[in-house]
Design an enzyme around this catalytic site. Structure first.
Site, PDB file in Angstrom:
ATOM      1  N   LYS A 150       0.689  -1.357   0.064  1.00 29.92           N
ATOM      2  CA  LYS A 150       0.099   0.091  -0.119  1.00 29.92           C
ATOM      3  C   LYS A 150       0.837   1.114   0.260  1.00 29.92           C
ATOM      4  CE  LYS A 150      -1.841   1.618   4.236  1.00 29.92           C
ATOM      5  NZ  LYS A 150      -1.680   2.974   4.248  1.00 29.92           N
ATOM      6  N   ASN A 151       1.903   1.250   0.819  1.00 32.56           N
ATOM      7  CA  ASN A 151       2.637   2.514   1.121  1.00 32.56           C
ATOM      8  C   ASN A 151       3.448   2.678  -0.177  1.00 32.56           C
ATOM      9  OD1 ASN A 151       1.210   3.133   3.202  1.00 32.56           O
ATOM     10  ND2 ASN A 151       2.922   2.510   4.612  1.00 32.56           N
ATOM     11  N   CYS A 154      -5.548   7.724   9.166  1.00 28.92           N
ATOM     12  CA  CYS A 154      -5.678   7.322  10.659  1.00 28.92           C
ATOM     13  C   CYS A 154      -5.173   8.368  11.932  1.00 28.92           C
ATOM     14  CB  CYS A 154      -4.764   6.127  10.780  1.00 28.92           C
ATOM     15  SG  CYS A 154      -5.537   4.588  10.172  1.00 28.92           S
ATOM     16  N   ARG A 198       0.375  14.055  13.440  1.00 27.85           N
ATOM     17  CA  ARG A 198       0.894  13.838  12.004  1.00 27.85           C
ATOM     18  C   ARG A 198       0.997  15.348  11.207  1.00 27.85           C
ATOM     19  NH1 ARG A 198      -1.728   8.572   9.508  1.00 27.85           N
ATOM     20  NH2 ARG A 198       0.260   8.364   8.719  1.00 27.85           N
ATOM     21  N   ASP A 247       3.885   0.349  12.018  1.00 31.24           N
ATOM     22  CA  ASP A 247       2.610  -0.293  11.529  1.00 31.24           C
ATOM     23  C   ASP A 247       2.318  -1.688  11.881  1.00 31.24           C
ATOM     24  OD1 ASP A 247       2.216   2.125  10.312  1.00 31.24           O
ATOM     25  OD2 ASP A 247       2.551   1.471   8.393  1.00 31.24           O
ATOM     26  N   ARG A 251      -9.034  -0.081   4.694  1.00 28.70           N
ATOM     27  CA  ARG A 251      -8.055   0.854   3.871  1.00 28.70           C
ATOM     28  C   ARG A 251      -6.843   0.133   3.703  1.00 28.70           C
ATOM     29  NH1 ARG A 251      -6.319   4.754   7.618  1.00 28.70           N
ATOM     30  NH2 ARG A 251      -4.932   5.117   6.046  1.00 28.70           N
TER      31      ARG A 251
HETATM   32  C1  UD1 Z   1       4.099   6.700   6.461  1.00 33.10           C
HETATM   33  C2  UD1 Z   1       3.401   5.589   6.359  1.00 33.10           C
HETATM   34  C3  UD1 Z   1       2.956   5.050   7.633  1.00 33.10           C
HETATM   35  C4  UD1 Z   1       3.893   4.758   8.476  1.00 33.10           C
HETATM   36  C5  UD1 Z   1       4.609   5.966   8.801  1.00 33.10           C
HETATM   37  C6  UD1 Z   1       5.838   5.571   9.705  1.00 33.10           C
HETATM   38  C7  UD1 Z   1       2.436   5.903   4.061  1.00 33.10           C
HETATM   39  C8  UD1 Z   1       1.153   6.451   3.223  1.00 33.10           C
HETATM   40  N1  UD1 Z   1       2.233   5.930   5.407  1.00 33.10           N
HETATM   41  O1  UD1 Z   1       3.418   7.797   7.087  1.00 33.10           O
HETATM   42  O2  UD1 Z   1       1.908   3.726   7.072  1.00 33.10           O
HETATM   43  O3  UD1 Z   1       3.325   4.452   9.913  1.00 33.10           O
HETATM   44  O4  UD1 Z   1       5.224   6.397   7.349  1.00 33.10           O
HETATM   45  O5  UD1 Z   1       6.662   4.433   8.783  1.00 33.10           O
HETATM   46  O6  UD1 Z   1       3.551   5.640   3.442  1.00 33.10           O
HETATM   47  N2  UD1 Z   1       6.564  14.389  11.236  1.00 33.10           N
HETATM   48  C9  UD1 Z   1       6.628  15.524  11.256  1.00 33.10           C
HETATM   49  N3  UD1 Z   1       6.641  16.387  10.384  1.00 33.10           N
HETATM   50  C10 UD1 Z   1       5.997  16.187   9.016  1.00 33.10           C
HETATM   51  C11 UD1 Z   1       5.971  14.908   8.821  1.00 33.10           C
HETATM   52  C12 UD1 Z   1       6.131  13.906   9.745  1.00 33.10           C
HETATM   53  O7  UD1 Z   1       6.838  15.842  12.500  1.00 33.10           O
HETATM   54  O8  UD1 Z   1       5.907  16.943   8.227  1.00 33.10           O
HETATM   55  C13 UD1 Z   1       6.784  13.115  12.222  1.00 33.10           C
HETATM   56  C14 UD1 Z   1       5.575  12.576  12.231  1.00 33.10           C
HETATM   57  O9  UD1 Z   1       4.666  13.282  13.338  1.00 33.10           O
HETATM   58  C15 UD1 Z   1       6.100  11.217  12.840  1.00 33.10           C
HETATM   59  C16 UD1 Z   1       7.282  10.725  12.053  1.00 33.10           C
HETATM   60  O10 UD1 Z   1       7.585  12.276  11.556  1.00 33.10           O
HETATM   61  O11 UD1 Z   1       6.269  11.335  14.373  1.00 33.10           O
HETATM   62  C17 UD1 Z   1       7.142   9.682  10.919  1.00 33.10           C
HETATM   63  O12 UD1 Z   1       5.880  10.231  10.223  1.00 33.10           O
HETATM   64  P1  UD1 Z   1       6.166  10.076   8.633  1.00 33.10           P
HETATM   65  O13 UD1 Z   1       7.279   9.126   8.296  1.00 33.10           O
HETATM   66  O14 UD1 Z   1       6.032  11.302   7.909  1.00 33.10           O
HETATM   67  O15 UD1 Z   1       4.805   9.095   8.546  1.00 33.10           O
HETATM   68  P2  UD1 Z   1       4.025   9.298   7.134  1.00 33.10           P
HETATM   69  O16 UD1 Z   1       4.513   9.593   5.938  1.00 33.10           O
HETATM   70  O17 UD1 Z   1       2.608  10.214   7.486  1.00 33.10           O
END
Ligand code: UD1
Length: 418
Positions: free
Chosen positions: A22-23, A116, A121, A305, A397
């Site tokens: 999915k990711n 989710c 986030r 995850d 999802r």
């Molecule tokens: C992606 C995955 C999700 C997985 C996560 C961590 C997809 C579609 N989703 O989510 O399934 O759980 O990686 O492996 O690929 N953060 C910030 N600022 C930002 C972005 C992130 O502070 O602009 C922080 C978040 O709050 C979190 C950490 O970085 O604590 C990791 O988040 P991130 O790697 O961005 O997760 P996603 O891309 O949302």
């Protein structure tokens, strides 16, 4: 408002085919906006997140055709730079479209993304990165509006290795002028997969999978067919199911290398695991032993995850465990539901303290998010008696045909449409 009814206690025997990740599929679908040529993605999971991403692409004017498990995208007729707010709220990955839509139209408008509810986030790192490439960003009334002339390559240092920010910046940089270097990039296998897809249609990217990614802008991308990597989280979920229920399950089309942090924990649990080509076989003969600690980390650490599913396994293991969630703030919402099934778990801040019980009992529980919902399914499969899992739209999802795959390995699970 579908629900699962599960009669627990069956040992699991048989084979499960693993879907494409999915990711990987979601950012690759976002990437198809960057090319006027047709792209075919193979083995695409039939899940709500993918359906929503395809609906967004259609709203932008792209044509999408689903045939079996393959999906064809033709973005040559894309006309819109606005991502509809109803769909953006449904799907966190809609934010990836910022990078590709800005690159294509020099402007983009999107409502703050949903997904989710597992923590704050934020998307500040996505926006900071895009600004470094020359994008002007305005945030008002829940919308983000972006504009730029020509995107220009730059060096970007991420404050933390965010998966989404890394992918979004890669998408914006592919057709930018000059070189972009992303430092402290996320190293998840899905990022390398995005690089491999983009390079297969003519991009010039190197370094994905390491902390530094170099993107040399090219003038245009082509088309072609691509098969994304297997879904390591789906595979991990079914491995944990077998560890909890006992039995012997083979996963087809899986990749053990990407799951090594989980496989090490499953060895500690006492499971036997064999890997050959793209098959992983797990055999669990007796009650699992507890693992002392599990701490979620960016890849190659233990994936957040799989944290909920692992917590469910610990809840049934002999001994006690401490689970630490380092990535997302509110990822223990499944714990009160597991406790209804007899689990002995206390949550304090980012830690869950688990004392394994010899058996869980069936109960009616409510899925609160995608992976927490999957953990409840696993607990119900292993529990004594009948369970109902409500709100399974969360599970839909990310898992395609979950009940069919589980029934194929002797689980007693049916979907009921309420
Ligand atoms: C992606 C995955 C999700 C997985 C996560 C961590 C997809 C579609 N989703 O989510 O399934 O759980 O990686 O492996 O690929 N953060 C910030 N600022 C930002 C972005 C992130 O502070 O602009 C922080 C978040 O709050 C979190 C950490 O970085 O604590 C990791 O988040 P991130 O790697 O961005 O997760 P996603 O891309 O949302």
């Amino acid at each position: 408002m579908d629900k699962y009814i599960i009669n627990g206690g069956n040992r699991l025997y048989g084979e499960i085919d693993i879907q494409s990740a999915k990711n990987s599929v979601l950012p690759i679908l976002a990437a198809t906006v960057l090319t006027d040529e047709r792209v075919t993605l193979e083995n695409v999971p039939q899940i709500t997140d993918v359906r929503n991403m395809l609906r967004i692409l259609e709203c932008l004017g792209c044509k999408t055709v689903l045939s079996g498990n393959d999906v064809q995208i033709d973005s040559s007729c894309a006309v819109s730079y606005e991502i509809p707010s109803t769909l953006a709220h449904e799907l966190r990955s809609s934010v990836f479209l910022l990078g590709s839509v800005i690159s294509r139209f020099h402007r983009a408008k999107i409502a703050y993304p949903g997904g989710c509810d597992i923590g704050l986030r934020p998307i500040d790192l996505h926006l900071k990165g895009l600004k470094r490439l020359g994008v002007r960003i305005d945030e008002h009334n829940g919308y983000i509006t972006c504009e730029c002339q020509r995107l220009k390559g730059n060096e970007i240092m991420l404050d933390c290795p965010s998966v989404g920010a890394t992918e979004n910046i890669m998408l914006a940089a592919v057709l930018a002028e000059g070189r972009t270097v992303i430092k402290n990039a996320a190293r998840e296998p899905e990022i390398e997969d995005l690089q491999n897809f983009l390079n297969s249609v003519g991009a010039n990217i190197s370094g994905a999978g390491s902390g530094t990614i170099v993107i040399d802008g090219v003038s245009a991308l082509g088309g072609g067919s691509y098969r994304p990597i297997p879904d390591r989280i789906e595979a991990g979920t079914y491995l944990i199911a077998a560890a909890m229920c006992g039995g012997r399950v083979t996963l087809n089309g899986a990749n053990g290398e990407m799951l090594s942090s989980l496989l090490h924990k499953l060895y500690e649990n006492g499971c036997k695991i064999a890997q050959k080509d793209d098959k992983i076989t797990i055999q669990a003969d007796s009650r699992p032993r507890s693992v002392k600690s599990v701490e979620t980390q960016p890849y190659p650490g233990f994936p957040t995850d799989l944290q909920a599913q692992m917590t469910a396994l610990c809840a049934l293991s002999a001994g006690s465990s401490v689970i630490t969630e380092n990535l997302f703030e509110t990822r223990f919402k499944f714990v009160p539901e597991l406790r209804k099934m007899g689990a002995d778990i206390t949550v304090a801040d980012r830690n869950a303290f688990v004392s394994g019980v010899p058996a869980l009992r069936g109960a009616t529980v409510v899925a609160q998010d995608l992976r927490g919902g999957a953990a409840l399914v696993l607990a119900a499969l292993a529990a004594d008696g009948r369970s109902e899992i409500l709100n399974i739209s969360h599970i839909d999802r990310g898992y395609s045909a979950m009940e069919y795959k589980l029934r194929a390995v002797s689980a007693d699970i049916v979907r009921v449409t309420v």
